[in-house]
Scaffold this motif. Structure first.
Motif, PDB file in Angstrom:
ATOM      1  N   HIS A 118     -32.674  14.171  -2.766  1.00 47.50           N
ATOM      2  CA  HIS A 118     -33.833  14.559  -3.578  1.00 47.50           C
ATOM      3  C   HIS A 118     -33.454  15.625  -4.601  1.00 47.50           C
ATOM      4  CE1 HIS A 118     -37.098  13.073  -0.543  1.00 47.50           C
ATOM      5  NE2 HIS A 118     -36.246  12.133  -0.899  1.00 47.50           N
ATOM      6  N   GLN A 119     -32.660  16.590  -4.182  1.00 44.54           N
ATOM      7  CA  GLN A 119     -32.204  17.630  -5.109  1.00 44.54           C
ATOM      8  C   GLN A 119     -31.376  17.024  -6.235  1.00 44.54           C
ATOM      9  OE1 GLN A 119     -30.142  20.368  -2.583  1.00 44.54           O
ATOM     10  NE2 GLN A 119     -32.006  21.413  -1.944  1.00 44.54           N
ATOM     11  N   LYS A 120     -30.473  16.107  -5.891  1.00 47.24           N
ATOM     12  CA  LYS A 120     -29.633  15.470  -6.914  1.00 47.24           C
ATOM     13  C   LYS A 120     -30.474  14.655  -7.886  1.00 47.24           C
ATOM     14  CE  LYS A 120     -25.049  15.142  -5.012  1.00 47.24           C
ATOM     15  NZ  LYS A 120     -24.153  15.149  -6.121  1.00 47.24           N
ATOM     16  N   ILE A 121     -31.464  13.947  -7.348  1.00 46.27           N
ATOM     17  CA  ILE A 121     -32.347  13.149  -8.206  1.00 46.27           C
ATOM     18  C   ILE A 121     -33.104  14.057  -9.171  1.00 46.27           C
ATOM     19  CG2 ILE A 121     -34.442  11.725  -8.226  1.00 46.27           C
ATOM     20  CD1 ILE A 121     -33.396  10.471  -5.568  1.00 46.27           C
ATOM     21  N   GLU A 122     -33.658  15.149  -8.661  1.00 45.49           N
ATOM     22  CA  GLU A 122     -34.405  16.078  -9.509  1.00 45.49           C
ATOM     23  C   GLU A 122     -33.520  16.673 -10.602  1.00 45.49           C
ATOM     24  OE1 GLU A 122     -36.421  18.969  -7.093  1.00 45.49           O
ATOM     25  OE2 GLU A 122     -37.254  17.406  -5.808  1.00 45.49           O
ATOM     26  N   ILE A 123     -32.334  17.089 -10.260  1.00 47.71           N
ATOM     27  CA  ILE A 123     -31.399  17.648 -11.243  1.00 47.71           C
ATOM     28  C   ILE A 123     -31.051  16.608 -12.301  1.00 47.71           C
ATOM     29  CG2 ILE A 123     -29.030  18.485 -11.569  1.00 47.71           C
ATOM     30  CD1 ILE A 123     -29.362  19.845  -8.772  1.00 47.71           C
ATOM     31  N   TYR A 124     -30.758  15.397 -11.849  1.00 41.51           N
ATOM     32  CA  TYR A 124     -30.374  14.331 -12.777  1.00 41.51           C
ATOM     33  C   TYR A 124     -31.528  14.001 -13.731  1.00 41.51           C
ATOM     34  CZ  TYR A 124     -27.990  10.118 -14.375  1.00 41.51           C
ATOM     35  OH  TYR A 124     -27.370   9.174 -15.141  1.00 41.51           O
ATOM     36  N   LEU A 125     -32.745  13.971 -13.196  1.00 45.10           N
ATOM     37  CA  LEU A 125     -33.902  13.670 -14.045  1.00 45.10           C
ATOM     38  C   LEU A 125     -34.171  14.772 -15.063  1.00 45.10           C
ATOM     39  CD1 LEU A 125     -36.377  11.967 -11.581  1.00 45.10           C
ATOM     40  CD2 LEU A 125     -35.401  10.992 -13.650  1.00 45.10           C
TER      41      LEU A 125
ATOM     42  N   GLN B 141     -31.941  16.418 -16.551  1.00 40.46           N
ATOM     43  CA  GLN B 141     -30.937  16.228 -17.591  1.00 40.46           C
ATOM     44  C   GLN B 141     -31.215  14.977 -18.424  1.00 40.46           C
ATOM     45  OE1 GLN B 141     -27.384  16.012 -15.263  1.00 40.46           O
ATOM     46  NE2 GLN B 141     -27.214  18.215 -15.015  1.00 40.46           N
ATOM     47  N   GLN B 142     -31.610  13.899 -17.775  1.00 47.06           N
ATOM     48  CA  GLN B 142     -31.740  12.607 -18.436  1.00 47.06           C
ATOM     49  C   GLN B 142     -33.158  12.275 -18.906  1.00 47.06           C
ATOM     50  OE1 GLN B 142     -29.011  10.716 -19.097  1.00 47.06           O
ATOM     51  NE2 GLN B 142     -27.858  12.403 -18.199  1.00 47.06           N
ATOM     52  N   LYS B 143     -34.170  12.861 -18.269  1.00 47.66           N
ATOM     53  CA  LYS B 143     -35.587  12.621 -18.563  1.00 47.66           C
ATOM     54  C   LYS B 143     -36.090  11.282 -18.036  1.00 47.66           C
ATOM     55  CE  LYS B 143     -35.952  16.480 -20.745  1.00 47.66           C
ATOM     56  NZ  LYS B 143     -36.321  17.617 -19.989  1.00 47.66           N
ATOM     57  N   ALA B 144     -35.243  10.279 -17.970  1.00 48.91           N
ATOM     58  CA  ALA B 144     -35.621   8.968 -17.432  1.00 48.91           C
ATOM     59  C   ALA B 144     -34.376   8.323 -16.835  1.00 48.91           C
ATOM     60  CB  ALA B 144     -36.183   8.079 -18.533  1.00 48.91           C
ATOM     61  N   VAL B 145     -34.599   7.551 -15.783  1.00 49.02           N
ATOM     62  CA  VAL B 145     -33.476   6.923 -15.115  1.00 49.02           C
ATOM     63  C   VAL B 145     -33.964   5.676 -14.376  1.00 49.02           C
ATOM     64  CG1 VAL B 145     -33.708   8.284 -13.009  1.00 49.02           C
ATOM     65  CG2 VAL B 145     -31.493   7.383 -13.638  1.00 49.02           C
ATOM     66  N   LYS B 146     -33.101   4.701 -14.250  1.00 48.44           N
ATOM     67  CA  LYS B 146     -33.429   3.494 -13.501  1.00 48.44           C
ATOM     68  C   LYS B 146     -32.987   3.673 -12.053  1.00 48.44           C
ATOM     69  CE  LYS B 146     -33.101   0.365 -17.379  1.00 48.44           C
ATOM     70  NZ  LYS B 146     -32.542  -0.871 -17.907  1.00 48.44           N
ATOM     71  N   ALA B 147     -33.718   3.040 -11.163  1.00 48.27           N
ATOM     72  CA  ALA B 147     -33.406   3.144  -9.734  1.00 48.27           C
ATOM     73  C   ALA B 147     -31.998   2.631  -9.445  1.00 48.27           C
ATOM     74  CB  ALA B 147     -34.434   2.369  -8.915  1.00 48.27           C
ATOM     75  N   THR B 148     -31.584   1.584 -10.134  1.00 44.78           N
ATOM     76  CA  THR B 148     -30.234   1.045  -9.903  1.00 44.78           C
ATOM     77  C   THR B 148     -29.165   2.053 -10.294  1.00 44.78           C
ATOM     78  OG1 THR B 148     -30.340  -0.055 -12.057  1.00 44.78           O
ATOM     79  CG2 THR B 148     -30.876  -1.386 -10.132  1.00 44.78           C
ATOM     80  N   GLU B 149     -29.428   2.801 -11.345  1.00 48.33           N
ATOM     81  CA  GLU B 149     -28.501   3.839 -11.791  1.00 48.33           C
ATOM     82  C   GLU B 149     -28.373   4.940 -10.736  1.00 48.33           C
ATOM     83  OE1 GLU B 149     -28.113   6.907 -15.585  1.00 48.33           O
ATOM     84  OE2 GLU B 149     -29.568   5.287 -15.652  1.00 48.33           O
ATOM     85  N   LEU B 150     -29.508   5.336 -10.163  1.00 50.51           N
ATOM     86  CA  LEU B 150     -29.483   6.350  -9.111  1.00 50.51           C
ATOM     87  C   LEU B 150     -28.762   5.847  -7.864  1.00 50.51           C
ATOM     88  CD1 LEU B 150     -33.058   7.917  -9.284  1.00 50.51           C
ATOM     89  CD2 LEU B 150     -30.884   9.023  -9.812  1.00 50.51           C
ATOM     90  N   ALA B 151     -28.977   4.590  -7.514  1.00 54.63           N
ATOM     91  CA  ALA B 151     -28.313   4.017  -6.336  1.00 54.63           C
ATOM     92  C   ALA B 151     -26.803   4.091  -6.492  1.00 54.63           C
ATOM     93  CB  ALA B 151     -28.771   2.582  -6.118  1.00 54.63           C
ATOM     94  N   THR B 152     -26.315   3.781  -7.673  1.00 56.96           N
ATOM     95  CA  THR B 152     -24.875   3.846  -7.947  1.00 56.96           C
ATOM     96  C   THR B 152     -24.395   5.291  -7.916  1.00 56.96           C
ATOM     97  OG1 THR B 152     -25.013   1.854  -9.313  1.00 56.96           O
ATOM     98  CG2 THR B 152     -23.079   3.257  -9.607  1.00 56.96           C
ATOM     99  N   LEU B 153     -25.123   6.163  -8.564  1.00 56.01           N
ATOM    100  CA  LEU B 153     -24.752   7.576  -8.630  1.00 56.01           C
ATOM    101  C   LEU B 153     -24.683   8.221  -7.239  1.00 56.01           C
ATOM    102  CD1 LEU B 153     -24.367  10.113 -10.542  1.00 56.01           C
ATOM    103  CD2 LEU B 153     -26.808  10.479 -10.192  1.00 56.01           C
TER     104      LEU B 153
END
Length: 54
Positions: A7-14, A16-28
């Protein structure tokens, strides 16, 4: 990886990016797409993020 850590990684990434696809997060995060979807649902219920579809 623990849910809290993801959850912390997702919040930080968002932030930075403002928008992200679930598939991108799964890979990351190196987790399944279902895990990411559950995480995003949890974060949305907490009011941390806003999900959009499409």
């Amino acid at each position: 990886m623990l849910q809290e850590h993801r959850h912390q990684k997702i919040e930080i990434y968002l932030k930075q990016q403002k928008a992200v696809k679930a598939t991108e997060l799964a890979t990351l995060l190196n987790v399944s797409i279902d895990t990411v979807r559950r995480d995003l649902e949890t974060l949305e219920k907490k009011g941390t993020i806003k999900r959009v579809h499409g």
